[in-house]
Design a protein around this motif. Structure first.
Motif, PDB file in Angstrom:
ATOM      1  N   THR A 166       0.776  -1.206   0.024  1.00  0.00           N
ATOM      2  CA  THR A 166      -0.133   0.057  -0.068  1.00  0.00           C
ATOM      3  C   THR A 166       0.944   1.064   0.018  1.00  0.00           C
ATOM      4  O   THR A 166       1.755   1.412   0.767  1.00  0.00           O
ATOM      5  CB  THR A 166      -0.738   0.124   1.127  1.00  0.00           C
ATOM      6  N   TYR A 167       0.660   2.146  -0.859  1.00  0.00           N
ATOM      7  CA  TYR A 167       1.227   3.446  -0.925  1.00  0.00           C
ATOM      8  C   TYR A 167       0.337   4.679  -0.819  1.00  0.00           C
ATOM      9  O   TYR A 167      -0.561   4.650  -1.512  1.00  0.00           O
ATOM     10  CB  TYR A 167       1.770   3.527  -2.363  1.00  0.00           C
ATOM     11  N   ILE A 168       0.700   5.488   0.010  1.00  0.00           N
ATOM     12  CA  ILE A 168       0.081   6.520   0.504  1.00  0.00           C
ATOM     13  C   ILE A 168       0.905   7.803   0.477  1.00  0.00           C
ATOM     14  O   ILE A 168       1.748   7.712   1.271  1.00  0.00           O
ATOM     15  CB  ILE A 168      -0.744   6.397   1.697  1.00  0.00           C
ATOM     16  N   THR A 169       0.548   8.838  -0.191  1.00  0.00           N
ATOM     17  CA  THR A 169       1.150  10.144  -0.074  1.00  0.00           C
ATOM     18  C   THR A 169       0.262  11.338   0.183  1.00  0.00           C
ATOM     19  O   THR A 169      -0.937  11.104  -0.081  1.00  0.00           O
ATOM     20  CB  THR A 169       2.215  10.228  -1.304  1.00  0.00           C
ATOM     21  N   ASP A 170       0.774  12.226   0.814  1.00  0.00           N
ATOM     22  CA  ASP A 170       0.053  13.517   1.089  1.00  0.00           C
ATOM     23  C   ASP A 170      -1.618  13.208   2.044  1.00  0.00           C
ATOM     24  O   ASP A 170      -2.399  13.850   1.486  1.00  0.00           O
ATOM     25  CB  ASP A 170      -0.456  14.105  -0.203  1.00  0.00           C
ATOM     26  N   ALA A 171      -1.273  12.460   2.908  1.00  0.00           N
ATOM     27  CA  ALA A 171      -2.387  12.327   3.899  1.00  0.00           C
ATOM     28  C   ALA A 171      -2.168  12.999   5.207  1.00  0.00           C
ATOM     29  O   ALA A 171      -1.275  13.312   5.619  1.00  0.00           O
ATOM     30  CB  ALA A 171      -2.427  10.769   4.107  1.00  0.00           C
ATOM     31  N   LYS A 172      -3.465  13.627   5.381  1.00  0.00           N
ATOM     32  CA  LYS A 172      -3.478  14.290   6.910  1.00  0.00           C
ATOM     33  C   LYS A 172      -4.674  13.200   7.683  1.00  0.00           C
ATOM     34  O   LYS A 172      -4.583  12.826   8.908  1.00  0.00           O
ATOM     35  CB  LYS A 172      -4.040  15.539   6.779  1.00  0.00           C
ATOM     36  N   THR A 173      -5.701  12.819   7.121  1.00  0.00           N
ATOM     37  CA  THR A 173      -6.811  12.050   7.862  1.00  0.00           C
ATOM     38  C   THR A 173      -7.340  11.025   6.867  1.00  0.00           C
ATOM     39  O   THR A 173      -7.058  11.161   5.435  1.00  0.00           O
ATOM     40  CB  THR A 173      -7.838  12.779   8.279  1.00  0.00           C
ATOM     41  N   ILE A 174      -7.557   9.986   7.327  1.00  0.00           N
ATOM     42  CA  ILE A 174      -8.108   8.945   6.592  1.00  0.00           C
ATOM     43  C   ILE A 174      -9.205   8.097   7.278  1.00  0.00           C
ATOM     44  O   ILE A 174      -9.123   7.990   8.510  1.00  0.00           O
ATOM     45  CB  ILE A 174      -7.104   7.693   6.340  1.00  0.00           C
ATOM     46  N   THR A 175     -10.483   8.119   6.602  1.00  0.00           N
ATOM     47  CA  THR A 175     -11.865   7.522   7.496  1.00  0.00           C
ATOM     48  C   THR A 175     -11.415   5.995   7.522  1.00  0.00           C
ATOM     49  O   THR A 175     -10.715   5.411   7.158  1.00  0.00           O
ATOM     50  CB  THR A 175     -13.092   7.666   6.616  1.00  0.00           C
ATOM     51  N   GLU A 176     -12.122   5.457   8.714  1.00  0.00           N
ATOM     52  CA  GLU A 176     -11.961   4.167   8.934  1.00  0.00           C
ATOM     53  C   GLU A 176     -12.412   3.237   7.661  1.00  0.00           C
ATOM     54  O   GLU A 176     -12.030   2.095   7.772  1.00  0.00           O
ATOM     55  CB  GLU A 176     -12.866   3.616  10.160  1.00  0.00           C
ATOM     56  N   LYS A 177     -13.535   3.569   6.949  1.00  0.00           N
ATOM     57  CA  LYS A 177     -13.927   2.991   5.777  1.00  0.00           C
ATOM     58  C   LYS A 177     -12.843   2.713   4.942  1.00  0.00           C
ATOM     59  O   LYS A 177     -12.801   1.667   4.410  1.00  0.00           O
ATOM     60  CB  LYS A 177     -14.917   3.668   5.201  1.00  0.00           C
ATOM     61  N   GLU A 178     -11.721   3.842   4.484  1.00  0.00           N
ATOM     62  CA  GLU A 178     -10.886   3.744   3.746  1.00  0.00           C
ATOM     63  C   GLU A 178      -9.571   2.972   4.249  1.00  0.00           C
ATOM     64  O   GLU A 178      -9.066   2.246   3.553  1.00  0.00           O
ATOM     65  CB  GLU A 178     -10.263   4.991   3.110  1.00  0.00           C
ATOM     66  N   THR A 179      -9.597   2.865   5.644  1.00  0.00           N
ATOM     67  CA  THR A 179      -8.403   2.415   6.189  1.00  0.00           C
ATOM     68  C   THR A 179      -8.647   0.885   6.285  1.00  0.00           C
ATOM     69  O   THR A 179      -7.706   0.050   6.308  1.00  0.00           O
ATOM     70  CB  THR A 179      -8.339   2.922   7.771  1.00  0.00           C
ATOM     71  N   GLU A 180     -10.118   0.391   6.279  1.00  0.00           N
ATOM     72  CA  GLU A 180     -10.155  -0.696   6.133  1.00  0.00           C
ATOM     73  C   GLU A 180      -9.402  -1.299   5.075  1.00  0.00           C
ATOM     74  O   GLU A 180      -9.204  -2.788   4.876  1.00  0.00           O
ATOM     75  CB  GLU A 180     -11.730  -1.106   6.157  1.00  0.00           C
ATOM     76  N   LYS A 181      -9.170  -0.730   3.946  1.00  0.00           N
ATOM     77  CA  LYS A 181      -8.893  -1.410   2.400  1.00  0.00           C
ATOM     78  C   LYS A 181      -7.226  -1.556   2.768  1.00  0.00           C
ATOM     79  O   LYS A 181      -6.687  -2.339   2.033  1.00  0.00           O
ATOM     80  CB  LYS A 181      -9.024  -0.410   1.504  1.00  0.00           C
ATOM     81  N   ILE A 182      -6.449  -0.865   3.901  1.00  0.00           N
ATOM     82  CA  ILE A 182      -5.177  -1.244   3.837  1.00  0.00           C
ATOM     83  C   ILE A 182      -4.952  -2.225   4.959  1.00  0.00           C
ATOM     84  O   ILE A 182      -3.615  -2.755   4.737  1.00  0.00           O
ATOM     85  CB  ILE A 182      -4.779   0.214   4.521  1.00  0.00           C
ATOM     86  N   TYR A 183      -5.607  -2.619   5.882  1.00  0.00           N
ATOM     87  CA  TYR A 183      -5.462  -3.651   6.739  1.00  0.00           C
ATOM     88  C   TYR A 183      -4.864  -5.037   6.003  1.00  0.00           C
ATOM     89  O   TYR A 183      -5.521  -5.142   5.018  1.00  0.00           O
ATOM     90  CB  TYR A 183      -6.638  -3.988   7.692  1.00  0.00           C
ATOM     91  N   GLY A 184      -3.910  -5.576   6.585  1.00  0.00           N
ATOM     92  CA  GLY A 184      -3.439  -6.700   6.006  1.00  0.00           C
ATOM     93  C   GLY A 184      -2.338  -6.640   4.963  1.00  0.00           C
ATOM     94  O   GLY A 184      -1.689  -7.528   4.541  1.00  0.00           O
ATOM     95  N   SER A 185      -2.142  -5.436   4.767  1.00  0.00           N
ATOM     96  CA  SER A 185      -0.823  -5.042   3.892  1.00  0.00           C
ATOM     97  C   SER A 185       0.421  -5.540   4.723  1.00  0.00           C
ATOM     98  O   SER A 185       0.462  -5.391   5.748  1.00  0.00           O
ATOM     99  CB  SER A 185      -0.748  -3.358   3.327  1.00  0.00           C
ATOM    100  N   LYS A 186       1.377  -6.012   3.789  1.00  0.00           N
ATOM    101  CA  LYS A 186       2.698  -6.669   4.630  1.00  0.00           C
ATOM    102  C   LYS A 186       3.808  -5.402   4.376  1.00  0.00           C
ATOM    103  O   LYS A 186       4.506  -5.244   5.176  1.00  0.00           O
ATOM    104  CB  LYS A 186       3.273  -7.744   3.546  1.00  0.00           C
TER     105      LYS A 186
END
Length: 253
Positions: A166-186
């Motif tokens: 998972t690659y994220i740039t320019d973030a200040k806040t992330i909703t829990e709904k979108e965070t769910e997509k990231i869980y499990g990333s190695k």
């Protein structure tokens, strides 16, 4: 899949001329950061995420001789300003470049590079195939990109999950709904601008807290301002599974 960090720095907070801070004068190659961009290679396909002002030099420095697509996170100039230099790949490959962006970013590209989209085109200008993306997964060659919407103050920005990366740039806040997509990333990559509070970027402490919440095996920080400090000094402050990325870092995943 091979990941190469073409650039891990940012224009944010960086003086243009004659900065004499310890980072800008450092002899350590890890402190020499061009604007943030990522190269993804898989099954013969080569994809760049963002083409900032340093794009041409980044391609030359990394020895990239073939490029299949550019995927944009958002429209800020430190992520789009180098788009004109895809013309070299147009010439060599004799085909338009596939460009993936949300409609808002496409409109920004049409404003900033109006000559590319003009009815009467000058010979030799860049040639694009625009592909519209949103929050639904899409494929670029063999790779499935899952968009992750983060907020850059009030501007929506896309991060991307590709398999277990998972690659994220320019973030200040992330909703829990979108965070769910990231869980499990190695492997997680996320921005960490500086130690001081900032209106539109994770601070170092915020990035560490987010990384620990996700729990990836390894997290790398990118989009680093010179205000964060020297690579060697900051690295000593980080938890064991969290590292600073640097220009030229290559991961085989």
């Amino acid at each position: 899949m091979i990941i190469t960090f073409l650039g891990t720095g940012t224009s944010q907070g960086v003086p243009v001329i004659a900065c004499e801070c310890e980072v800008c004068t450092s002899a350590d190659k890890h402190d020499k950061r061009l604007r943030t961009s990522l190269l993804v290679e898989a099954e013969g396909k080569v994809i760049v995420i963002d083409s900032g002002p340093d794009f041409r030099y980044q391609m030359l420095r990394a020895g990239v001789k073939h490029l299949d697509a550019v995927v944009f996170t958002h429209e800020h100039k430190d992520h789009t300003a180098g788009l004109d230099d895809i013309r070299a790949f147009n010439y060599i490959q004799q085909t338009p470049m596939d460009v993936y962006a949300v409609p808002r970013v496409q409109e920004a590209l049409k404003r900033e590079f109006s000559y590319i989209f003009a009815e009467y085109q000058y010979p030799g200008i860049p040639k694009l195939n625009l592909h519209t993306i949103g929050l639904d997964p899409f494929k670029v060659g063999p790779l499935k990109f899952t968009p992750i919407e983060v907020m850059h103050y009030r501007l929506p920005v896309l991060g991307f999950r590709i398999a277990d990366f998972t690659y994220i740039t320019d973030a200040k806040t992330i909703t829990e709904k979108e965070t769910e997509k990231i869980y499990g990333s190695k492997t997680l990559v996320v921005n960490a601008l500086q130690k001081e509070a900032h209106i539109s970027h994770f601070t170092l402490d915020e990035a560490i807290a987010f990384a620990q919440k996700i729990g990836a095996e390894t997290t790398y920080f990118t989009h680093i301002s010179h205000r964060l400090g020297k690579y060697a000094d900051v690295s000593r402050e980080l938890p064991e599974n969290i590292k600073l990325a640097y220009d030229g870092l290559k991961l085989e995943l």
